[in-house]
Design an enzyme around this catalytic site. Structure first.
Site, PDB file in Angstrom:
ATOM      1  N   GLY A 209      58.766 -55.472 -47.226  1.00  0.00           N
ATOM      2  CA  GLY A 209      58.326 -55.212 -48.594  1.00  0.00           C
ATOM      3  C   GLY A 209      59.004 -53.986 -49.149  1.00  0.00           C
ATOM      4  N   ASN A 210      58.489 -53.450 -50.233  1.00  0.00           N
ATOM      5  CA  ASN A 210      59.026 -52.200 -50.779  1.00  0.00           C
ATOM      6  C   ASN A 210      57.903 -51.431 -51.463  1.00  0.00           C
ATOM      7  OD1 ASN A 210      58.991 -53.006 -53.691  1.00  0.00           O
ATOM      8  ND2 ASN A 210      60.385 -54.578 -52.899  1.00  0.00           N
TER       9      ASN A 210
END
Ligand code: CTP
Length: 412
Positions: A209-210
């Site tokens: 993810g980020n």
């Protein structure tokens, strides 16, 4: 000319200032607007529907049903017809009902069905105006996206002096003209916004993810919705709420899901804003079972590319459709952003530099520069993401914009 052809629902309530509504209608009609009056039962005690219908050229609506033939007055249709609703004068009672959704008359049901931006111009005695409950309701309305035209100071009907006079019709009209001239009217427009991160599953409990919070995309969606646009917000995983009734939220997890949802919706939209931080890659294989650590010296993941949502939609965009992208850069910011604009066929790109303090992922603030297709450039100071969203929407949809982004120039 900004009021020419605009559909305005004028709500009138039971205040002595209702006489000013007659002047307001006259001025609006003179400017070319179509005015539909919706009056509360108490409003009719202060000004007659005959006067109002003569001035507006339309029958005045007050009851849920027409007395003569029993036909239904559709508040839903009014909500779709209007470019703007203004309640002037707005009493303490009506402000309280609007703030709390107490739909016991036609005016409040119309408000609850309203797709267009809503203004209120309060009018009441000074003690009622400054009462904590009235102020609380006014604050509530503001946080619901209603624009409150502050009451003026002066002599009141009670002969007391103070704040509580409804703003003068001339000033209201010039405020509404400025509102429309600034590109605030997005009624009848359908806008797609992508927001948040995407999660790319590795196994049932892990993902790539980020740090995108989704705040910028949600602020843009609120802004478009409060200007009357039908807003479709396709968002990756985030706990943020999207409260405006004009927002249709579509929750997705991965880049592929975001792509599928956006592809389905994009052809029917007038504009799309791509603010999502889409993962460029995903694991080639998603393990059906939790991957165990034991026995592994090293662990390598094979990644394959995700679809580029903005670039794919840029290829199928039709003339007149507007697209806006984001670029988060750490070096050669402007040239990288311009390159992205070309590659993805954007009309405008919002540049964030990670070198700016307080800008980008996770922050409540953002420092943006807008770059346009013709080389136009508009830098802004550090602002809240809500204010930055206003700047972006102002610039992209302003009819007075000097940049030819509306011409949707195709890349040769
Ligand atoms: N974007 C998208 N789909 C992707 C990647 C990006 O729609 N798979 C959109 C983003 O929402 C943004 C713009 O493209 O509006 C630029 O995103 P960014 O991640 O900065 O660009 P990339 O093309 O991925 O370039 P890089 O990460 O190499 O800088």
């Amino acid at each position: 000319m900004s009021l020419q052809g605009k559909h305005i629902v004028l709500g009138i309530t039971g205040s002595i200032a209702a006489y000013k509504s007659a002047v307001l209608i006259r001025l609006l009609v003179k400017k070319g607007a179509e005015v539909q009056v919706v009056i509360t039962p108490a409003g009719k005690e202060f000004i007659t529907p005959v006067t109002l219908s003569a001035l507006s050229g339309r029958p005045v609506i007050s009851e849920f049903f027409a007395a003569g033939n029993g036909s239904w007055h559709s508040h839903v249709e009014l909500g779709l017809w209007a470019n703007l609703m203004i309640v002037a004068p707005a009493t303490a009672a009506t402000i309280g009902k609007m703030a709390n959704g107490i739909a016991d008359n036609m005016l409040i049901t119309t408000y609850l069905s309203m797709k267009a931006p809503v203004f209120v111009a309060p009018a009441m005695d000074l003690d009622r105006y400054r009462h904590i409950s009235t102020q609380r309701n006014i604050e509530k309305l503001k946080s619901d996206g209603v624009q409150v035209i502050d009451a003026a100071e002066g002599e009141l009907a009670s002969h007391l002096e103070g704040k509580g006079r409804m703003e003068e019709p001339e000033n209201i009209v010039s405020l509404l003209e400025r509102f429309f001239a600034a590109g605030n009217d997005l009624c009848k427009k359908k806008i797609l916004i992508t927001a948040g991160p995407t999660y790319e599953r590795i196994d049932p409990v892990r993902f790539i993810g980020n740090f995108s919070s989704g705040k910028m995309g949600f602020a843009l969606a609120e802004e478009c919705a409060s200007r009357g646009a039908e807003t479709i917000l396709i968002t990756g995983p985030t706990a943020l709420p999207a409260t405006h009734p004009n927002i249709r939220r579509v929750d997705v997890e991965s880049a592929n899901e975001m792509y599928d949802a956006a592809l389905k919706i994009f052809p029917q939209t007038d504009a799309a804003i791509f603010s999502a931080a889409v993962a460029d890659y995903r694991p080639e294989q998603m393990s059906g079972e939790k991957i165990k650590r034991s026995g592994k010296e090293k662990f390598a993941l094979s990644l394959i590319p995700n679809p580029d949502i903005a670039a794919s939609l840029g290829k199928i965009k039709k003339p007149g459709q507007l697209t806006v992208g984001f670029a988060l850069e750490t070096n050669n910011e402007e040239s990288n952003a311009m390159k992205k604009m070309e590659e993805k066929n954007f009309d405008c790109i919002v540049l964030n530099s990670l070198n700016d303090k307080g800008a980008g992922f996770g922050h409540d603030t953002n420092k943006i520069t807008l770059l346009f297709r013709d080389g136009g450039k508009q830098p802004y100071t550090l602002k809240s993401k809500g204010e930055a969203a206003k700047d972006i929407i102002d610039a992209v949809f302003s009819p007075t914009l000097s940049y030819p982004i509306r011409s949707n120039i195709k890349i040769p």
